[in-house]
Design a protein around this motif. Structure first.
Motif, PDB file in Angstrom:
ATOM      1  N   UNK A 140       0.954  -1.206   0.099  1.00 47.76           N
ATOM      2  CA  UNK A 140      -0.177   0.056   0.026  1.00 47.76           C
ATOM      3  C   UNK A 140       0.949   1.291   0.019  1.00 47.76           C
ATOM      4  N   UNK A 141       0.209   2.378  -0.539  1.00 47.04           N
ATOM      5  CA  UNK A 141       1.060   3.678  -0.564  1.00 47.04           C
ATOM      6  C   UNK A 141       1.065   3.990   0.902  1.00 47.04           C
ATOM      7  N   UNK A 142       2.218   4.929   1.318  1.00 50.95           N
ATOM      8  CA  UNK A 142       2.328   5.436   2.679  1.00 50.95           C
ATOM      9  C   UNK A 142       1.572   6.471   2.712  1.00 50.95           C
ATOM     10  N   UNK A 143       1.540   6.969   3.874  1.00 48.35           N
ATOM     11  CA  UNK A 143       0.524   8.165   4.435  1.00 48.35           C
ATOM     12  C   UNK A 143       0.828   9.364   3.578  1.00 48.35           C
ATOM     13  N   UNK A 144       1.883   9.884   3.232  1.00 44.35           N
ATOM     14  CA  UNK A 144       2.108  10.813   2.328  1.00 44.35           C
ATOM     15  C   UNK A 144       1.606  10.596   1.099  1.00 44.35           C
ATOM     16  N   UNK A 145       1.919   9.634   0.415  1.00 42.78           N
ATOM     17  CA  UNK A 145       1.228   9.408  -0.885  1.00 42.78           C
ATOM     18  C   UNK A 145      -0.076   9.269  -1.025  1.00 42.78           C
ATOM     19  N   UNK A 146      -0.956   8.807   0.139  1.00 41.93           N
ATOM     20  CA  UNK A 146      -2.483   8.940   0.236  1.00 41.93           C
ATOM     21  C   UNK A 146      -2.826  10.074   0.148  1.00 41.93           C
ATOM     22  N   UNK A 147      -2.207  11.014   1.189  1.00 43.21           N
ATOM     23  CA  UNK A 147      -2.631  12.305   1.272  1.00 43.21           C
ATOM     24  C   UNK A 147      -2.510  13.396   0.059  1.00 43.21           C
ATOM     25  N   UNK A 148      -1.108  13.164  -0.621  1.00 39.72           N
ATOM     26  CA  UNK A 148      -1.064  13.961  -1.863  1.00 39.72           C
ATOM     27  C   UNK A 148      -2.177  13.233  -3.022  1.00 39.72           C
ATOM     28  N   UNK A 149      -2.523  12.172  -3.165  1.00 38.07           N
ATOM     29  CA  UNK A 149      -3.524  11.748  -4.037  1.00 38.07           C
ATOM     30  C   UNK A 149      -4.861  12.431  -3.574  1.00 38.07           C
ATOM     31  N   UNK A 179      -8.852  26.467  -3.678  1.00 42.76           N
ATOM     32  CA  UNK A 179      -7.955  26.246  -4.857  1.00 42.76           C
ATOM     33  C   UNK A 179      -6.545  26.457  -4.246  1.00 42.76           C
ATOM     34  N   UNK A 180      -6.567  27.878  -4.012  1.00 46.83           N
ATOM     35  CA  UNK A 180      -5.090  28.346  -3.487  1.00 46.83           C
ATOM     36  C   UNK A 180      -4.746  27.540  -2.257  1.00 46.83           C
ATOM     37  N   UNK A 181      -5.436  27.253  -1.461  1.00 46.72           N
ATOM     38  CA  UNK A 181      -5.134  26.689   0.041  1.00 46.72           C
ATOM     39  C   UNK A 181      -4.747  25.150  -0.516  1.00 46.72           C
ATOM     40  N   UNK A 182      -5.407  24.532  -1.182  1.00 48.51           N
ATOM     41  CA  UNK A 182      -4.746  23.097  -1.703  1.00 48.51           C
ATOM     42  C   UNK A 182      -3.519  23.327  -2.336  1.00 48.51           C
ATOM     43  N   UNK A 183      -3.469  24.066  -3.315  1.00 51.37           N
ATOM     44  CA  UNK A 183      -2.165  24.260  -4.123  1.00 51.37           C
ATOM     45  C   UNK A 183      -1.069  24.535  -3.118  1.00 51.37           C
ATOM     46  N   UNK A 184      -1.268  25.350  -2.017  1.00 44.39           N
ATOM     47  CA  UNK A 184      -0.037  25.609  -1.075  1.00 44.39           C
ATOM     48  C   UNK A 184       0.006  24.220   0.004  1.00 44.39           C
ATOM     49  N   UNK A 185      -1.020  23.576  -0.044  1.00 42.49           N
ATOM     50  CA  UNK A 185      -0.930  22.400   0.919  1.00 42.49           C
ATOM     51  C   UNK A 185      -0.277  21.278   0.024  1.00 42.49           C
ATOM     52  N   UNK A 186      -0.381  21.209  -1.336  1.00 52.86           N
ATOM     53  CA  UNK A 186       0.334  20.353  -2.095  1.00 52.86           C
ATOM     54  C   UNK A 186       1.912  20.766  -2.253  1.00 52.86           C
ATOM     55  N   UNK A 187       2.381  22.058  -2.312  1.00 52.90           N
ATOM     56  CA  UNK A 187       3.380  22.422  -2.438  1.00 52.90           C
ATOM     57  C   UNK A 187       4.277  22.095  -1.131  1.00 52.90           C
ATOM     58  N   UNK A 188       3.727  22.415  -0.174  1.00 49.03           N
ATOM     59  CA  UNK A 188       4.420  22.112   1.202  1.00 49.03           C
ATOM     60  C   UNK A 188       4.703  20.513   1.310  1.00 49.03           C
ATOM     61  N   UNK A 189       3.607  19.746   0.956  1.00 49.40           N
ATOM     62  CA  UNK A 189       3.886  18.167   1.012  1.00 49.40           C
ATOM     63  C   UNK A 189       4.968  17.774   0.157  1.00 49.40           C
ATOM     64  N   UNK A 190       5.110  18.457  -1.032  1.00 52.78           N
ATOM     65  CA  UNK A 190       6.280  17.982  -2.030  1.00 52.78           C
ATOM     66  C   UNK A 190       7.595  18.629  -1.283  1.00 52.78           C
ATOM     67  N   UNK A 191       7.561  19.819  -0.920  1.00 46.55           N
ATOM     68  CA  UNK A 191       8.689  20.258  -0.476  1.00 46.55           C
ATOM     69  C   UNK A 191       9.160  19.623   0.793  1.00 46.55           C
ATOM     70  N   UNK A 192       8.688  19.035   1.453  1.00 50.12           N
ATOM     71  CA  UNK A 192       8.790  18.318   2.790  1.00 50.12           C
ATOM     72  C   UNK A 192       9.502  17.252   2.543  1.00 50.12           C
ATOM     73  N   UNK A 193       9.251  16.490   1.226  1.00 45.55           N
ATOM     74  CA  UNK A 193       9.645  15.146   1.199  1.00 45.55           C
ATOM     75  C   UNK A 193      10.905  15.427   0.338  1.00 45.55           C
TER      76      UNK A 193
END
Length: 312
Positions: A116-125, A168-182
């Motif tokens: 299964x995908x890890x928690x970060x992968x599930x959240x990104x999806x 939309x802007x909030x989701x874009x920010x959360x996605x960018x932060x998630x990618x930057x943190x990995x």
């Protein structure tokens, strides 16, 4: 040596299970307690792999819980299982028959466990899926506003548009932060965006919907996206090769992005010109460009993964 495989068929209230080659069968409630009972039952029958159909998310809870309980799971394409059942002479369809066909299909196909995908992968999806929904809703509301004449209706639509824009802007920010943190995702992000025309929204969609990018071969990644030409030859006849199946989400993104990248990348632009000079149809060119771009991105992801592995 053949594996002991358990096929599981889902319904709203029940999970029907069938073990191959013993033929043992069982029915369990489709909830956390029932899934735990299924795991214990599989362990009691020395099941090495549980196979279930990918059914648009209905299988997700059982898939994740079974892995947590130490039971390896794999996924099968539902349409392929149905074709297999019909080829085996089972035209009728019941939950018990479906479970048996899933088990036999898994054995014949020699399916492998799919961790299964890890928690970060599930959240990104999940974030990418929600952003796609919000973007679609935003487009619809703007279209409605352009056709509206009443001031009160326009004001109401403006409120909805403002709300969706903030989301939309909030989701874009959360996605960018998630990618930057990995660290690995950040490395992949830089590799993808080194290609001019690949926008910030493209990267998370590819990473969420094609997590195999950079891991599998070029042909395999093209097939996963439904961009690999399927042979249609017989004897001396060489039939027209078309694309079929695959993941619609990343394929749609690649169609759009490939035409943009072709404006800046000389190799992709030259490839497009050769296809046009050869008189290829517009759709053929569109598919070929998307496949070429995916191959380039797969190579960049492969290099980025190697560099990251060496650095760590």
């Amino acid at each position: 040596m053949n594996k002991i495989i358990c096929g599981v068929d889902f319904s709203k209230g029940w999970l029907d299970a069938h073990v191959e080659p013993s033929g043992a069968a069982g029915r369990f409630r489709n909830d956390a307690a029932g899934i735990a009972d299924l795991a214990a039952w599989c362990q009691g029958h020395d099941v090495e792999l549980v196979v279930m159909e990918a059914s648009g998310g209905y299988e997700r809870l059982a898939f994740l819980l079974l892995w947590e309980l130490g039971v390896c799971c794999g996924l099968a394409n539902a349409r392929s299982v149905r074709y297999f059942a019909e080829a085996m002479g089972f035209l009728e369809k019941t939950d018990k028959i479906d479970a048996a066909m899933i088990a036999r299909y898994g054995a014949v196909k020699q399916l492998k466990a799919m961790p299964p995908p890890n928690a970060a992968q599930l959240r990104l999806k999940a974030l990418v899926a929600r952003l796609s929904q919000v973007t679609g809703d935003l487009t619809v509301q703007k279209q409605r506003k352009s056709a509206a004449l009443d001031a009160e209706t326009i004001a109401s639509l403006d409120e909805v548009i403002a709300l969706l824009t903030r989301q939309s802007r909030r989701l874009e920010g959360e996605i960018a932060s998630l990618i930057d943190d990995d660290p690995l995702w950040a490395c992949l992000d830089r590799a993808f965006r080194s290609l001019k025309g690949v926008a910030s929204r493209t990267v998370p969609r590819l990473m969420a919907q094609l997590p195999e990018i950079g891991i599998v071969s070029n042909r395999a990644i093209a097939k996963l996206a439904g961009l690999a030409p399927i042979a249609n030859d017989s004897g001396k006849r060489s039939g027209r090769r078309s694309v079929r199946g695959g993941r619609a989400g990343p394929r749609g993104v690649l169609f759009l992005v490939a035409s943009i990248v072709a404006k800046y990348d000389p190799h992709l632009a030259a490839f497009k010109q050769r296809l046009q000079a050869a008189g290829k149809e517009k759709m053929v060119i569109r598919i070929a460009l998307a496949r070429k771009l995916l191959v380039i991105l797969n190579a960049k992801a492969r290099d980025a993964r190697k560099q990251f592995a060496n650095a760590t």
